[in-house]
Scaffold this active site. Structure first.
Site, PDB file in Angstrom:
ATOM      1  N   ASP A  28      47.641  57.587 110.237  1.00 34.59           N
ATOM      2  CA  ASP A  28      46.809  56.428 109.920  1.00 34.59           C
ATOM      3  C   ASP A  28      45.922  56.666 108.703  1.00 34.59           C
ATOM      4  O   ASP A  28      45.123  55.800 108.338  1.00 34.59           O
ATOM      5  CB  ASP A  28      45.957  56.008 111.127  1.00 34.59           C
ATOM      6  CG  ASP A  28      45.174  57.162 111.721  1.00 34.59           C
ATOM      7  OD1 ASP A  28      45.454  58.323 111.385  1.00 34.59           O
ATOM      8  OD2 ASP A  28      44.275  56.909 112.552  1.00 34.59           O
ATOM      9  N   GLU A 215      34.897  71.679 110.943  1.00 29.75           N
ATOM     10  CA  GLU A 215      34.821  70.760 109.804  1.00 29.75           C
ATOM     11  C   GLU A 215      33.396  70.218 109.735  1.00 29.75           C
ATOM     12  O   GLU A 215      32.614  70.623 108.878  1.00 29.75           O
ATOM     13  CB  GLU A 215      35.829  69.625 109.962  1.00 29.75           C
ATOM     14  CG  GLU A 215      35.834  68.643 108.801  1.00 29.75           C
ATOM     15  CD  GLU A 215      36.742  67.437 109.045  1.00 29.75           C
ATOM     16  OE1 GLU A 215      37.034  66.744 108.055  1.00 29.75           O
ATOM     17  OE2 GLU A 215      37.123  67.182 110.200  1.00 29.75           O
ATOM     18  N   ASP A 307      45.288  66.196 104.866  1.00 33.70           N
ATOM     19  CA  ASP A 307      44.437  65.476 105.805  1.00 33.70           C
ATOM     20  C   ASP A 307      44.760  63.978 105.778  1.00 33.70           C
ATOM     21  O   ASP A 307      45.502  63.495 106.621  1.00 33.70           O
ATOM     22  CB  ASP A 307      42.959  65.730 105.519  1.00 33.70           C
ATOM     23  CG  ASP A 307      42.075  65.447 106.726  1.00 33.70           C
ATOM     24  OD1 ASP A 307      42.611  65.227 107.823  1.00 33.70           O
ATOM     25  OD2 ASP A 307      40.841  65.469 106.580  1.00 33.70           O
TER      26      ASP A 307
END
Length: 372
Positions: A28, A215, A307
């Site tokens: 997505d 992260e 990513d």
């Protein structure tokens, strides 16, 4: 791999020709801007702008906030247009084609099926739709002489509390395209300890797992991922650098590893590092100073990833070129992280060996020949 010139630095054309292995890419987060426009129009979803180039810029700028929470908010537009089987299949097919065109030979596309049920699509139907798109994309890429292998990583959203349900879904489809399990979403406040039984369930069924950690949150997040979540890989993991004391940050001086850093390195737990994305979320300040280079120098199991190609306006070629141009990486460095990624893929050992020996190394040797 050792080149005749260890300092050889390939240009963009040669980098694009390299075989690439991508372990951390969100389905997505990799849509084509034009596809978002077309699907949003059909669904009646309002977007911030109405042309593909402006939309691409908007996604990048909106994600460029220095905040993981703000970065995640941009997904409301991509998820909104991925609520039907046809749309999921199209997005998956195009993702495979785009990756193949960039030289990716193996990829794992991660996504959270629970976010795609606004149109009453069942979880199994969603997984099957994505797999149909992947299969179509692989076939279309092969027809264009691009060979790529792609697996699904079924994920659960940390804040959704449907971890067990999604873990069972991953296990149910493990021989039908799903290669592993992931948890994603807001890292702070939703640690792996939230649902301990999930990790025992995955281990019981021998299902590989990667966990977003290190992260937005720090060392405790990483520790929980590997000790409680039994993570085979760490999604990002960049903050492990906080457990390393450097005598000199600028010239590769001596480093003293803390207990957790030693554990990660001793066990060679792969780090799914994503430099451009990490800059956007404030995990790193520049490509030149991104932890990926120092961690690689210290023999951590470093892999390079995109990513979210849409939000970061990036590709594997772009990530590699930035490291070459701004962090001084050579062809050998790119080969090292690619081989590490291949050996860290969620597939069987003999398949990994074939990927390394028959695809990755020959591809790098071909580019090496063009450099010497």
């Amino acid at each position: 791999m050792t080149t005749q010139d260890p300092g050889a630095r390939p240009g963009e054309a040669l980098i694009r020709a390299l075989p690439k292995v991508l372990l951390h890419d969100h389905l997505d987060g990799g849509l084509r801007p034009q596809t978002v426009l077309e699907l949003a129009d059909a669904a009646g979803h309002t977007l911030p702008t109405d042309d593909a180039e402006s939309l691409a810029v908007w996604f990048r700028d909106a994600a460029d906030s220095g905040s993981l929470v703000r970065y995640i908010e941009t997904f409301q537009h991509t998820i909104a247009v991925m609520q039907t089987a046809d749309n999921l299949a199209r997005v998956a097919r195009e993702a495979v084609l785009d990756l193949a065109a960039d030289g990716v030979v193996y990829a794992e596309l991660r996504w959270a099926p629970e976010q795609h049920q606004a149109g009453a699509l069942s979880l199994p139907a969603a997984v099957e739709a994505v797999q149909a798109g992947i299969d179509d994309g692989i076939a279309a890429a092969a027809a264009d002489r691009h060979i790529i292998r792609v697996g699904q990583l079924v994920g659960a959203m940390r804040q959704g509390d449907r971890w067990q349900e999604l873990a069972e879904l991953a296990v149910a489809y493990r021989n039908r395209g799903v290669v592993g399990f992931d948890i994603a979403g807001p890292e702070a406040g939703f640690p792996p300890s939230r649902h301990l039984t999930v990790w025992r369930y995955l281990a019981e069924y021998d299902m590989p797992a990667t966990v977003h950690a290190g992260e937005a949150a720090g060392l405790d997040s990483i520790a929980q991922a590997v000790h409680l979540g039994q993570a085979d890989r760490l999604g990002h993991g960049a903050r492990i650098i906080d457990d390393i004391a450097f005598a000199d940050q600028t010239d590769g001086g001596a480093a003293e590893l803390g207990r957790l850093a030693h554990w990660i390195r001793d066990h060679q737990i792969p780090l799914e590092l994503c430099p451009v994305s990490n800059l956007q979320t404030g995990t790193a300040e520049s490509i030149a100073t991104h932890p990926i280079t120092r961690l690689k120098e210290l023999d951590f199991a470093v892999t390079l990833n995109t990513d979210n190609r849409l939000m970061s306006r990036t590709s594997m070629t772009h990530e590699m070129k930035l490291l070459v141009d701004e962090a001084g990486w050579t062809l050998d460095d790119l080969a090292d992280v690619t081989v590490t990624a291949a050996w860290s893929a969620f597939m069987h050992h003999d398949e990994r060996r074939d990927l390394v020996e028959q695809v990755v190394l020959p591809g790098f040797q071909k580019v090496e020949g063009a450099l010497v």
